[in-house]
Design a protein around this motif. Structure first.
Motif, PDB file in Angstrom:
ATOM      1  N   ARG A 161       7.214  -3.635 -15.499  1.00 32.73           N
ATOM      2  CA  ARG A 161       6.459  -2.537 -16.104  1.00 32.73           C
ATOM      3  C   ARG A 161       4.951  -2.792 -16.128  1.00 32.73           C
ATOM      4  O   ARG A 161       4.171  -1.856 -16.340  1.00 32.73           O
ATOM      5  CB  ARG A 161       6.967  -2.256 -17.519  1.00 32.73           C
ATOM      6  CG  ARG A 161       6.709  -3.354 -18.523  1.00 32.73           C
ATOM      7  CD  ARG A 161       7.333  -3.045 -19.878  1.00 32.73           C
ATOM      8  NE  ARG A 161       6.726  -1.877 -20.501  1.00 32.73           N
ATOM      9  CZ  ARG A 161       5.645  -1.915 -21.274  1.00 32.73           C
ATOM     10  NH1 ARG A 161       5.047  -3.067 -21.501  1.00 32.73           N
ATOM     11  NH2 ARG A 161       5.167  -0.818 -21.811  1.00 32.73           N
ATOM     12  N   THR A 162       4.530  -4.021 -15.885  1.00 33.24           N
ATOM     13  CA  THR A 162       3.098  -4.343 -15.945  1.00 33.24           C
ATOM     14  C   THR A 162       2.493  -4.618 -14.572  1.00 33.24           C
ATOM     15  O   THR A 162       1.346  -5.058 -14.490  1.00 33.24           O
ATOM     16  CB  THR A 162       2.863  -5.572 -16.847  1.00 33.24           C
ATOM     17  OG1 THR A 162       3.573  -6.705 -16.320  1.00 33.24           O
ATOM     18  CG2 THR A 162       3.344  -5.304 -18.268  1.00 33.24           C
ATOM     19  N   ARG A 163       3.225  -4.344 -13.515  1.00 36.95           N
ATOM     20  CA  ARG A 163       2.690  -4.657 -12.182  1.00 36.95           C
ATOM     21  C   ARG A 163       1.493  -3.748 -11.866  1.00 36.95           C
ATOM     22  O   ARG A 163       1.459  -2.587 -12.273  1.00 36.95           O
ATOM     23  CB  ARG A 163       3.770  -4.518 -11.118  1.00 36.95           C
ATOM     24  CG  ARG A 163       4.160  -3.107 -10.813  1.00 36.95           C
ATOM     25  CD  ARG A 163       5.291  -3.031  -9.798  1.00 36.95           C
ATOM     26  NE  ARG A 163       5.511  -1.655  -9.385  1.00 36.95           N
ATOM     27  CZ  ARG A 163       6.195  -0.767 -10.080  1.00 36.95           C
ATOM     28  NH1 ARG A 163       6.746  -1.119 -11.233  1.00 36.95           N
ATOM     29  NH2 ARG A 163       6.343   0.471  -9.623  1.00 36.95           N
ATOM     30  N   PRO A 164       0.515  -4.249 -11.130  1.00 39.26           N
ATOM     31  CA  PRO A 164      -0.683  -3.462 -10.825  1.00 39.26           C
ATOM     32  C   PRO A 164      -0.478  -2.555  -9.616  1.00 39.26           C
ATOM     33  O   PRO A 164       0.499  -2.683  -8.875  1.00 39.26           O
ATOM     34  CB  PRO A 164      -1.728  -4.536 -10.508  1.00 39.26           C
ATOM     35  CG  PRO A 164      -0.916  -5.651  -9.904  1.00 39.26           C
ATOM     36  CD  PRO A 164       0.399  -5.641 -10.654  1.00 39.26           C
ATOM     37  N   ASP A 165      -1.426  -1.664  -9.417  1.00 32.77           N
ATOM     38  CA  ASP A 165      -1.475  -0.861  -8.195  1.00 32.77           C
ATOM     39  C   ASP A 165      -1.794  -1.791  -7.017  1.00 32.77           C
ATOM     40  O   ASP A 165      -2.673  -2.648  -7.113  1.00 32.77           O
ATOM     41  CB  ASP A 165      -2.550   0.214  -8.326  1.00 32.77           C
ATOM     42  CG  ASP A 165      -2.484   1.242  -7.210  1.00 32.77           C
ATOM     43  OD1 ASP A 165      -2.603   0.836  -6.033  1.00 32.77           O
ATOM     44  OD2 ASP A 165      -2.339   2.428  -7.501  1.00 32.77           O
ATOM     45  N   SER A 166      -1.071  -1.630  -5.915  1.00 35.68           N
ATOM     46  CA  SER A 166      -1.247  -2.529  -4.768  1.00 35.68           C
ATOM     47  C   SER A 166      -1.720  -1.818  -3.512  1.00 35.68           C
ATOM     48  O   SER A 166      -1.739  -2.413  -2.436  1.00 35.68           O
ATOM     49  CB  SER A 166       0.073  -3.267  -4.473  1.00 35.68           C
ATOM     50  OG  SER A 166       0.423  -4.136  -5.526  1.00 35.68           O
ATOM     51  N   LEU A 167      -2.121  -0.562  -3.605  1.00 38.01           N
ATOM     52  CA  LEU A 167      -2.557   0.152  -2.404  1.00 38.01           C
ATOM     53  C   LEU A 167      -3.803  -0.483  -1.788  1.00 38.01           C
ATOM     54  O   LEU A 167      -3.891  -0.651  -0.568  1.00 38.01           O
ATOM     55  CB  LEU A 167      -2.804   1.625  -2.727  1.00 38.01           C
ATOM     56  CG  LEU A 167      -1.527   2.484  -2.835  1.00 38.01           C
ATOM     57  CD1 LEU A 167      -1.872   3.869  -3.349  1.00 38.01           C
ATOM     58  CD2 LEU A 167      -0.798   2.564  -1.497  1.00 38.01           C
ATOM     59  N   ASP A 168      -4.783  -0.850  -2.624  1.00 43.58           N
ATOM     60  CA  ASP A 168      -5.974  -1.510  -2.081  1.00 43.58           C
ATOM     61  C   ASP A 168      -5.624  -2.853  -1.466  1.00 43.58           C
ATOM     62  O   ASP A 168      -6.197  -3.249  -0.445  1.00 43.58           O
ATOM     63  CB  ASP A 168      -7.036  -1.683  -3.172  1.00 43.58           C
ATOM     64  CG  ASP A 168      -7.751  -0.388  -3.491  1.00 43.58           C
ATOM     65  OD1 ASP A 168      -7.667   0.563  -2.684  1.00 43.58           O
ATOM     66  OD2 ASP A 168      -8.398  -0.305  -4.556  1.00 43.58           O
ATOM     67  N   LEU A 169      -4.684  -3.553  -2.084  1.00 43.57           N
ATOM     68  CA  LEU A 169      -4.218  -4.830  -1.535  1.00 43.57           C
ATOM     69  C   LEU A 169      -3.666  -4.638  -0.130  1.00 43.57           C
ATOM     70  O   LEU A 169      -3.977  -5.409   0.782  1.00 43.57           O
ATOM     71  CB  LEU A 169      -3.148  -5.427  -2.453  1.00 43.57           C
ATOM     72  CG  LEU A 169      -2.466  -6.709  -1.966  1.00 43.57           C
ATOM     73  CD1 LEU A 169      -3.396  -7.898  -2.127  1.00 43.57           C
ATOM     74  CD2 LEU A 169      -1.162  -6.937  -2.738  1.00 43.57           C
TER      75      LEU A 169
END
Length: 256
Positions: A180-188
């Motif tokens: 539930r706390t994972r970040p957005d990874s699109l920029d990654l």
């Protein structure tokens, strides 16, 4: 015969399952590639380490890196289904030099919505109170498998149910809170520069084609494969399709 010049393939499983979800694809892939399918912390046969830290996929990613160290693998192609995809992106964030390619199966790069994060809290609390038997499989099966799979393939339904009901409650709770706390990874993904394969079941209600397309657009030159008649667990619903997608994609750029 395995093509030993290619990087090994590490496949990370979905939630709330374990590495048995790869059983139908492991042998066909292993005749061509070195394939590693670990259980993630607290699930399957992998213990849940004692820790006072808040649950985080970063710690699970460190487990994957520790496994690579033990196996003396400098770089691998990292694949994952659903949560396994989230974990693959967490590894990429921590140690991009260890990732020579990505196989993202029925997953997405965006974080939980507030509603999804609350649902994970509810799951963790109920598992802590009641365990997993009698409800967790029933709550998940409608979203994990396509309608046609649930109606016509009792063997697949029974297999998924058995795997879910065998999970340790503490591991399910920890993982739900970590997700539930994972970040957005699109920029990654935009910055990764690694070869990538994105696979999605045409009937996946959790991470649908729109989520797959979002990752493909973020990744430079990614390959997209859509598997008809499959839902969220394509390695169980269409293992031949997943194997074909991976072997057709595995490029020479993965050679050491």
């Amino acid at each position: 015969m395995a093509r030993m010049t290619e990087l090994p393939l590490v496949l990370l499983h979905a939630f709330p399952l374990d590495a048995r979800m790869w059983n139908a694809v492991r042998e066909p892939l292993a005749s061509h590639l070195r394939v590693i399918t670990p259980d993630q912390r607290g699930l399957g046969r992998s213990p849940l380490p004692e820790s006072d830290r808040e649950p985080s996929l970063e710690d699970a990613a460190r487990d994957v890196l520790a496994l690579l160290d033990r196996l003396e693998l400098d770089r691998v192609v990292l694949g994952g289904c659903s949560m396994g995809g989230y974990l693959a992106m967490a590894v990429l964030r921590l140690a991009p030099e260890r990732v020579g390619g990505l196989v993202l199966i029925d997953t997405k790069a965006t974080p939980d919505t507030p509603e999804a994060a609350q649902s994970r809290l509810d799951v963790a609390k109920r598992v802590d109170d009641e365990g997993v038997h009698g409800w967790l499989a029933d709550a998940n099966l409608p979203n994990l498998l396509a309608d046609s799979t649930r109606e016509e393939r009792p063997d697949v339904v029974g297999n998924v149910r058995e795997i879910i009901e065998s999970q340790p409650p503490a591991g399910i709770s920890w993982t739900a809170l970590a997700l539930r706390t994972r970040p957005d990874s699109l920029d990654l993904l935009r910055e990764s520069g690694v070869p990538a394969l994105v696979v999605v079941g045409e009937e996946d209600p959790i991470t649908p084609l729109a989520a797959a397309n979002e990752m493909v657009e973020a990744l430079d030159g990614a390959t997209l494969v859509v598997l008809p008649g499959a839902g969220h667990l394509t390695p169980l619903e269409d293992p031949a399709g997943v194997v074909e997608a991976i072997l057709s994609w595995y490029p020479a750029t993965h050679e050491k």
